[in-house]
Structures are given as structure tokens and as C-alpha cells.
Design an enzyme around this catalytic site. Structure first.
Site: not given
Ligand code: DAK
Length: 266
Positions: A120, A117, A74, A140
Site C-alpha cells: 500500500e 501495508g 503493518a 491481510e
Molecule cells: N510485523 C512485525 N514483525 C514482523 C512482520 C510484521 N508484518 N513480519 C515479520 N516480522 C518479524 C518476525 O516476527 C520476525 O521477528 P522475530 O521473531 O525474529 O523477533 C522477523 O520479522 C523475521 O520474520 P520471519 O522469521 O517471519 O521471516 P521469514 O523470512 O521466515 O518470513 C515473511 C518472511 C515476510 C514471509 C513473514 O515474516 C510474514 O509472513 N510476515 C507477515 C507478512 C504479513 O502478513 N503482512 C501483512 C501484515 S497486515 C490495523 C490492523 C491490521 C492491519 C493494519 C492496521 N489496525 C488495527 C490499525 C494490517 C495491515 C497489514 O499490513
């Protein structure tokens, strides 16, 4: 045989392409945000998949994030200020239900991270092919929430309670090999072969009767929603339905004539 790029201006967050005229490919295209699933991207993706569904030539679909990353989940920036009621009103998670309703088989071609997501989304697809250095997970829990787009249900059905609990409660990422071993992936191939393999599988599926692939997909999907007794009944009726098709006549005739069948979806 080569792909023919079609990039309608209406999709800002994905690229669509037709491969060999029978496979529709939708590529997530937000590289600067690691293909995070913003509402705009999900809207574009559903629009493209619905177009593929309507296109009579297309018999199988591929969803991919390209060669580097499938999706980091997400869009955390988009949801950072979103409260419960905003989320409910946005209907963003409904896109996943709509994608699951697509009748044509969908192959997910996964390179790199496939998280939250993103996983998912992959799990709404039918065949999951990943590169050997792909990393998959439901992280998450690390940002204080939990999977909300089907992860607790589809992952559990795919890998069982104890593996699902392990992934969802710790948020740890698994390698493609581990994901394959626990039943979360259909195939693991070298990274550079993911899209080629997905296209090969999609072309193979496209050569079958589109009626049979649609009905078979529906039956397997129903296995997760019905009791065994109801599922078997549904399967039997679906099987009887296909026996009346022209494609079945053609398939049987081609077999006896020792030639390749040409299925028309009738
Ligand atoms: N969303 C937005 N931007 C993201 C992102 C994400 N999920 N993941 C990465 N980016 C962005 C980073 O902010 C960065 O942007 P800038 O800072 O350069 O502007 C750019 O992409 C590159 O990311 P990194 O610098 O972090 O890259 P790395 O290679 O170092 O790391 C990584 C890659 C995939 C390990 C890391 O980016 C990471 O951990 N990302 C987050 C992964 C994560 O936690 N995904 C699950 C998300 S939660 C809801 C509430 C919650 C949810 C859904 C709905 N509602 C209220 C409706 C949650 C759902 C999820 O999926």
C-alpha cells in the site's frame, strides 16, 4: 555524482540520503522486523518526505527498503492489541494519505517482500521498480483483516476488479513478473540493479521541469479521482498553466538551439 549520506539523528527508523543533490532517497531501516511499518517508521518517513518536498534542490524522491526487503507490512506486533477505537484515534493510516499529497514524483525501489501495508505504501508512489525475485501481495486476509491503507482502492484501480479480488481475497503473493504483467509495476530489473535503475529514472525525471513533473503527476493522480470529462478539463487547464512558465520558454528554445534545456522551476 556519488551519494552523500545525511543521517539526521531525528529519524530512528529510516535513513535519508541525497543523490547527486537532486534526488532524495528515504530507506526504511527496521531490518530486524523486516521493515514492518510501525507508527514510528511512518512518522519518520512522512517527516523525511516533507523535508524533501521543501528542499528546492530535490526534484525527485526514491522510497526503498534496501537490497533485501521493501516491507513486510503493518507492524503486526504493534497492532496486535489495537482495537477499533485505538486505531481510529491513532491516525496511523492517515500517513498514507499524507504521503500521497507529496507533489514531487516518488519512485519506489522494491526488493524482496512488499506485502500488505508495504504494498500500500509502494502504491502511494508514482513509479514502481522491482527486482525479479520480489514478492508482492495483500496477505491481510490471512490474519483476519483486510487492506486498510488504500489497498482495496489503489490496487483495484491499478489492476482491475478481478485481479484485485484474487489478490485480496486469497492473500496470495505474486512474483515481480506477474505483478508487472497485471500492471502493478512499472519495470522489473535484476535484483542487484533495482536501486541503480531507480536512481537512473529519478535523475532523468530530475532533469525535467519540476513544474511540469509536479503538474503532470497531479493530473495522472486525478485520473483516479475524477470523471473523464472533469479530468480532461483539469488536464487542459494544467497544460495552459505550464504554457506560461519560463521552463516552457527554455524547453522550446533549447530544442530549437539543439542543446539540453536547463529548467529552473519557474
Ligand atoms: N510485523 C512485525 N514483525 C514482523 C512482520 C510484521 N508484518 N513480519 C515479520 N516480522 C518479524 C518476525 O516476527 C520476525 O521477528 P522475530 O521473531 O525474529 O523477533 C522477523 O520479522 C523475521 O520474520 P520471519 O522469521 O517471519 O521471516 P521469514 O523470512 O521466515 O518470513 C515473511 C518472511 C515476510 C514471509 C513473514 O515474516 C510474514 O509472513 N510476515 C507477515 C507478512 C504479513 O502478513 N503482512 C501483512 C501484515 S497486515 C490495523 C490492523 C491490521 C492491519 C493494519 C492496521 N489496525 C488495527 C490499525 C494490517 C495491515 C497489514 O499490513
Amino acid at each position: 555524482m556519488e551519494s552523500q549520506i545525511e543521517q539526521p539523528k531525528k529519524y530512528r527508523n529510516i535513513v535519508t540520503e541525497k543523490y547527486d543533490n537532486v534526488v532524495g532517497v528515504a530507506t526504511l531501516n527496521r531490518p530486524s522486523a523486516l521493515n514492518a511499518l510501525s507508527s514510528g517508521l511512518m512518522k519518520d518517513l512522512l517527516g523525511a518526505l516533507n523535508e524533501f518536498e521543501e528542499d528546492q534542490d530535490i526534484r525527485c524522491v526514491i522510497v526503498t527498503g534496501g537490497e533485501k526487503i521493501f516491507s513486510a507490512g503493518a507492524d503486526i506486533k504493534e497492532i496486535s492489541n489495537m482495537g477499533s477505537i485505538d486505531a481510529l484515534k491513532s491516525g496511523n493510516l492517515d500517513y498514507f494519505d499524507e504521503i500521497q499529497k507529496i507533489g514531487k514524483p516518488i519512485v519506489a525501489a522494491i526488493n524482496g517482500y512488499c506485502l500488505g501495508g508495504g504494498l500500500e505504501l509502494a502504491m502511494t508512489c508514482d513509479i514502481l521498480i522491482a527486482g525479479e525475485s520480489a514478492k508482492l501481495g495483500q496477505p491481510e486476509i490471512n490474519i483476519g483483516v483486510m487492506p486498510g491503507a488504500g489497498g482495496t482502492q489503489r490496487l483495484t484501480r491499478a489492476v482491475g476488479k478481478y485481479k484485485a479480488m484474487d489478490l485480496i481475497l486469497t492473500g496470495r503473493l505474486v512474483s515481480a513478473q506477474e505483478a508487472f504483467e497485471i500492471g502493478l509495476l512499472s519495470r522489473v530489473v535484476p535484483d542487484e540493479s533495482v536501486l541503480t535503475e531507480a536512481k537512473r529514472v529519478a535523475l532523468d525525471i530530475a532533469s525535467k521541469s519540476p513544474l511540469a513533473t509536479k503538474v503532470a503527476k497531479d493530473c495522472v493522480t486525478k485520473a483516479f479521482e475524477m470523471t473523464l470529462r472533469d479530468g480532461l478539463e483539469f488536464e487542459r487547464k494544467s497544460f495552459y498553466l505550464l504554457l506560461g512558465s519560463e521552463d516552457k520558454q527554455e524547453g522550446v528554445k533549447a530544442f530549437t538551439e539543439k542543446r539540453k534545456a536547463t529548467f529552473r522551476g519557474r
